[in-house]
Design a protein around this motif. Sequence first.
Motif, PDB file in Angstrom:
ATOM      1  N   LEU A 232      48.573  23.753  59.979  1.00 50.40           N
ATOM      2  CA  LEU A 232      49.539  23.899  59.488  1.00 50.40           C
ATOM      3  C   LEU A 232      50.591  24.422  60.755  1.00 50.40           C
ATOM      4  O   LEU A 232      50.292  25.035  61.632  1.00 50.40           O
ATOM      5  N   THR A 233      51.918  24.180  60.383  1.00 51.70           N
ATOM      6  CA  THR A 233      53.093  24.873  61.350  1.00 51.70           C
ATOM      7  C   THR A 233      52.952  26.249  60.669  1.00 51.70           C
ATOM      8  O   THR A 233      52.588  26.573  59.819  1.00 51.70           O
ATOM      9  N   ARG A 234      53.964  27.066  61.599  1.00 52.31           N
ATOM     10  CA  ARG A 234      53.824  28.526  61.549  1.00 52.31           C
ATOM     11  C   ARG A 234      54.310  28.973  60.172  1.00 52.31           C
ATOM     12  O   ARG A 234      53.887  29.785  59.509  1.00 52.31           O
ATOM     13  N   LYS A 235      55.682  28.123  59.668  1.00 47.69           N
ATOM     14  CA  LYS A 235      56.066  28.737  58.179  1.00 47.69           C
ATOM     15  C   LYS A 235      55.293  27.870  57.113  1.00 47.69           C
ATOM     16  O   LYS A 235      54.999  28.682  56.099  1.00 47.69           O
ATOM     17  N   GLU A 236      54.557  27.001  57.321  1.00 47.44           N
ATOM     18  CA  GLU A 236      53.621  26.466  56.479  1.00 47.44           C
ATOM     19  C   GLU A 236      52.438  27.726  56.154  1.00 47.44           C
ATOM     20  O   GLU A 236      52.077  27.829  54.934  1.00 47.44           O
ATOM     21  N   PHE A 237      51.886  28.127  57.207  1.00 44.53           N
ATOM     22  CA  PHE A 237      50.807  28.960  57.030  1.00 44.53           C
ATOM     23  C   PHE A 237      51.265  30.174  56.457  1.00 44.53           C
ATOM     24  O   PHE A 237      50.835  30.699  55.672  1.00 44.53           O
TER      25      PHE A 237
ATOM     26  N   ASP B 255      61.218  23.763  49.415  1.00 48.68           N
ATOM     27  CA  ASP B 255      60.692  22.396  48.739  1.00 48.68           C
ATOM     28  C   ASP B 255      60.087  21.559  49.723  1.00 48.68           C
ATOM     29  O   ASP B 255      59.109  20.734  49.710  1.00 48.68           O
ATOM     30  N   VAL B 256      60.746  21.433  51.010  1.00 48.66           N
ATOM     31  CA  VAL B 256      60.155  20.542  52.166  1.00 48.66           C
ATOM     32  C   VAL B 256      59.035  21.178  52.798  1.00 48.66           C
ATOM     33  O   VAL B 256      57.945  20.454  52.696  1.00 48.66           O
ATOM     34  N   HIS B 257      58.868  22.706  52.962  1.00 57.38           N
ATOM     35  CA  HIS B 257      57.659  22.909  53.329  1.00 57.38           C
ATOM     36  C   HIS B 257      56.629  23.139  52.279  1.00 57.38           C
ATOM     37  O   HIS B 257      55.231  22.717  52.773  1.00 57.38           O
ATOM     38  N   LEU B 258      56.766  23.263  51.257  1.00 60.85           N
ATOM     39  CA  LEU B 258      55.980  22.996  50.019  1.00 60.85           C
ATOM     40  C   LEU B 258      55.317  21.571  49.859  1.00 60.85           C
ATOM     41  O   LEU B 258      54.300  21.182  49.743  1.00 60.85           O
ATOM     42  N   TYR B 259      56.287  20.565  50.199  1.00 65.11           N
ATOM     43  CA  TYR B 259      55.923  19.094  50.239  1.00 65.11           C
ATOM     44  C   TYR B 259      54.704  18.818  51.092  1.00 65.11           C
ATOM     45  O   TYR B 259      53.686  18.367  50.901  1.00 65.11           O
ATOM     46  N   TRP B 260      55.124  19.346  52.325  1.00 64.53           N
ATOM     47  CA  TRP B 260      54.303  19.102  53.412  1.00 64.53           C
ATOM     48  C   TRP B 260      52.960  19.919  53.332  1.00 64.53           C
ATOM     49  O   TRP B 260      51.790  19.478  53.664  1.00 64.53           O
TER      50      TRP B 260
ATOM     51  N   GLU C 264      47.103  17.436  47.640  1.00 67.15           N
ATOM     52  CA  GLU C 264      47.540  17.319  46.027  1.00 67.15           C
ATOM     53  C   GLU C 264      49.405  17.047  46.245  1.00 67.15           C
ATOM     54  O   GLU C 264      49.791  16.795  47.314  1.00 67.15           O
ATOM     55  N   THR C 265      49.770  16.804  45.150  1.00 63.87           N
ATOM     56  CA  THR C 265      51.266  16.489  44.798  1.00 63.87           C
ATOM     57  C   THR C 265      51.954  17.454  43.883  1.00 63.87           C
ATOM     58  O   THR C 265      50.949  17.992  43.100  1.00 63.87           O
ATOM     59  N   ALA C 266      52.954  17.475  43.921  1.00 61.53           N
ATOM     60  CA  ALA C 266      53.751  18.309  42.779  1.00 61.53           C
ATOM     61  C   ALA C 266      53.520  17.621  41.287  1.00 61.53           C
ATOM     62  O   ALA C 266      53.236  18.377  40.422  1.00 61.53           O
ATOM     63  N   ALA C 267      53.207  16.318  41.351  1.00 58.00           N
ATOM     64  CA  ALA C 267      52.763  15.739  40.013  1.00 58.00           C
ATOM     65  C   ALA C 267      51.227  16.103  39.503  1.00 58.00           C
ATOM     66  O   ALA C 267      51.048  16.169  38.436  1.00 58.00           O
ATOM     67  N   LYS C 268      50.586  16.259  40.555  1.00 58.14           N
ATOM     68  CA  LYS C 268      49.157  16.442  40.355  1.00 58.14           C
ATOM     69  C   LYS C 268      48.635  17.563  41.318  1.00 58.14           C
ATOM     70  O   LYS C 268      47.997  17.422  42.360  1.00 58.14           O
ATOM     71  N   PRO C 269      49.137  18.709  40.688  1.00 58.71           N
ATOM     72  CA  PRO C 269      49.016  19.983  41.837  1.00 58.71           C
ATOM     73  C   PRO C 269      47.479  20.426  41.590  1.00 58.71           C
ATOM     74  O   PRO C 269      46.869  20.215  40.476  1.00 58.71           O
TER      75      PRO C 269
END
Length: 230
Positions: free
Chosen positions: A153-158, A194-199, A206-211
Amino acid sequence: MASVLLVEDDHVVRGAMLRSLADRGHAVHAVGTALDALRRVAAESPDLVVLDLGLPDLDGGDALRMLRGITDVPIIIATARDDEHAIVRLLRAGADDYMVKPFTGAHLDARITSVLRRAGRPNRPTPTTYVIDGLTVDVGQRIATLDGSELHLTRKEFDLLAYLAGRPGQVVPRRELLEEVWRQPSLGEDQTIDVHLYWLRRKLGETAAKPRYLHTVRGVGFRLVAPASG
């Protein structure tokens, strides 16, 4: 490190104080109204409250008296008012200290340390590892694993994952993520979340459609929960 609740309705001031206290090692949460402060204190019992007087829903003096009705945690008043009679009245009403704006982050940090020392409250450790089903987030080591495999993970993703993992099942509003994870009252457009959540979702498989873990609550925010069995 102390758990500090910051009650301040000015977004600019709140953002600056959040960043300053976080940089000095405190676990800081912020709200903008007296009602939210009462709810947060009742639910989480922070080590200390920094309370502004000019709140939009209730005078800070009244908020102080209501807080004192449900908790004995130290409270530092932080305001632009410098009337001596008001200071005395608030100290007698239960405030542990009083700071007149503007002040530096170093000054506030010193006052927090002093008040906690007088109150006999040692800086308590906060949980460093969160486990939600097959997901483990080690905050101290800054390592996240999924089913035993490390996530890169990147710093912000973590930071984002750790913040949500520390509140399993709780809906976390977008504004709170901006303030607590990015340490800013706003970013103009919150597409950054949204960008960080996507990655992050991609790395969790998983995906937003199938979390599986990360669920969107439309119009409100996000929550992290254990995957449904079966």
